[in-house]
Design a protein around this motif. Structure first.
Motif, PDB file in Angstrom:
ATOM      1  N   UNK A 202      45.181 -73.800  74.981  1.00  0.00           N
ATOM      2  CA  UNK A 202      45.349 -72.645  75.858  1.00  0.00           C
ATOM      3  C   UNK A 202      45.514 -71.334  75.100  1.00  0.00           C
ATOM      4  N   UNK A 203      46.115 -71.372  73.904  1.00  0.00           N
ATOM      5  CA  UNK A 203      46.415 -70.100  73.236  1.00  0.00           C
ATOM      6  C   UNK A 203      46.697 -70.306  71.761  1.00  0.00           C
ATOM      7  N   UNK A 204      46.352 -69.290  70.975  1.00  0.00           N
ATOM      8  CA  UNK A 204      46.759 -69.189  69.579  1.00  0.00           C
ATOM      9  C   UNK A 204      47.666 -67.978  69.451  1.00  0.00           C
ATOM     10  N   UNK A 205      48.816 -68.157  68.820  1.00  0.00           N
ATOM     11  CA  UNK A 205      49.697 -67.018  68.526  1.00  0.00           C
ATOM     12  C   UNK A 205      49.724 -66.854  67.014  1.00  0.00           C
ATOM     13  N   UNK A 206      49.347 -65.665  66.568  1.00  0.00           N
ATOM     14  CA  UNK A 206      49.105 -65.391  65.154  1.00  0.00           C
ATOM     15  C   UNK A 206      50.160 -64.412  64.636  1.00  0.00           C
ATOM     16  N   UNK A 207      50.877 -64.833  63.607  1.00  0.00           N
ATOM     17  CA  UNK A 207      51.903 -63.977  63.022  1.00  0.00           C
ATOM     18  C   UNK A 207      51.304 -62.814  62.256  1.00  0.00           C
ATOM     19  N   UNK A 208      51.902 -61.624  62.427  1.00  0.00           N
ATOM     20  CA  UNK A 208      51.452 -60.411  61.744  1.00  0.00           C
ATOM     21  C   UNK A 208      52.637 -59.704  61.102  1.00  0.00           C
TER      22      UNK A 208
END
Length: 244
Positions: A202-208
């Motif tokens: 459903x989703x990718x959460x990418x650290x920045x």
């Protein structure tokens, strides 16, 4: 023949250097999250949303990641009136104030964020954008630029080539490393949800890093490597196709 003490010193030095390299690689700190949705999976369980009523394979969001949001860590609703917080939490986001966006930004946002049809942009600005010290136009133009970089990568290509198939964490992390450098995949978390008898991505959460909103020239690659590592979450899931 080298002296054993000399060999030991050289080995120790190599270990120290390697350790320093690892420490530098892990020394980043996640300050922002880029949330990228796979829209067909979202729509499987939100079929009545305006942006989900006409899911077809030729839509942009059928083969590209959609922008969910750009989130500052551990901060939300900055200087937002209580009445707006309440309205936002009640979920009828179309009742939130209109955003002041340029025609160019609005057009680009509508393309990569189908949820604008449900007021998702107003929600994202109210809850998250207000904590970035940017104008709404700058906040969303930055968000669009970052999701565009993701959609121009091997990660998007991997998903588009495997619609209807299962992808593993290892394959997705390898695609991140290919496009954004070794270790990039260690800054990503994947979410899955049940749909029918299977589990879809459903989703990718990418650290920045903190430069996500302070340096409009910072590449997604650099922002990822300035963030801290995280666990990947869901270990595998189906790349859902558009339609129900």
């Amino acid at each position: 023949m080298s002296h054993p003490f000399l060999r030991a010193a050289v080995s120790l030095a190599a270990i120290v250097v390697a350790g320093a390299a690892i420490a530098q690689d892990e020394g980043g700190r996640t300050r922002f999250i880029l949330a990228a949705s796979w829209q067909p999976a979202f729509c499987e369980t939100n079929q009545r949303k305006p942006e989900c009523t006409s899911q077809t394979g030729d839509r942009f969001d059928a083969t590209n990641f959609s922008l969910h949001g750009l989130w500052p860590m551990r901060k939300d609703y900055c200087d937002v009136a209580g009445t707006l917080r309440t309205a936002d939490k009640e979920g009828d986001w179309t009742k939130l104030p209109d955003l002041e966006l340029s025609a160019e930004t609005k057009a680009a946002l509508d393309k990569v964020m189908p949820g604008t049809q449900s007021g998702l942009d107003r929600h994202e600005w109210t809850k998250h954008g207000t904590c970035t010290k940017l104008s709404a136009d700058d906040y969303f133009s930055t968000s669009v630029r970052l999701i565009d970089e993701l959609n121009a990568s091997a990660v998007r290509d991997l998903f588009a080539a495997n619609i209807g198939k299962t992808l593993t964490a290892e394959a997705i992390k390898a695609a991140f490393d290919k496009s954004f450098g070794a270790g990039a995949g260690d800054r990503v978390k994947m979410s899955c949800r049940r749909a029918g008898e299977g589990r879809v991505i459903s989703e990718l959460t990418i650290g920045l890093s903190e430069d996500a909103t302070s340096n409009d020239a910072a590449s997604l690659r650099d922002l990822i490597h300035g963030a801290g590592r995280t666990s990947f979450g869901c270990d595998q899931g189906l790349v859902d196709a558009a339609g129900f």
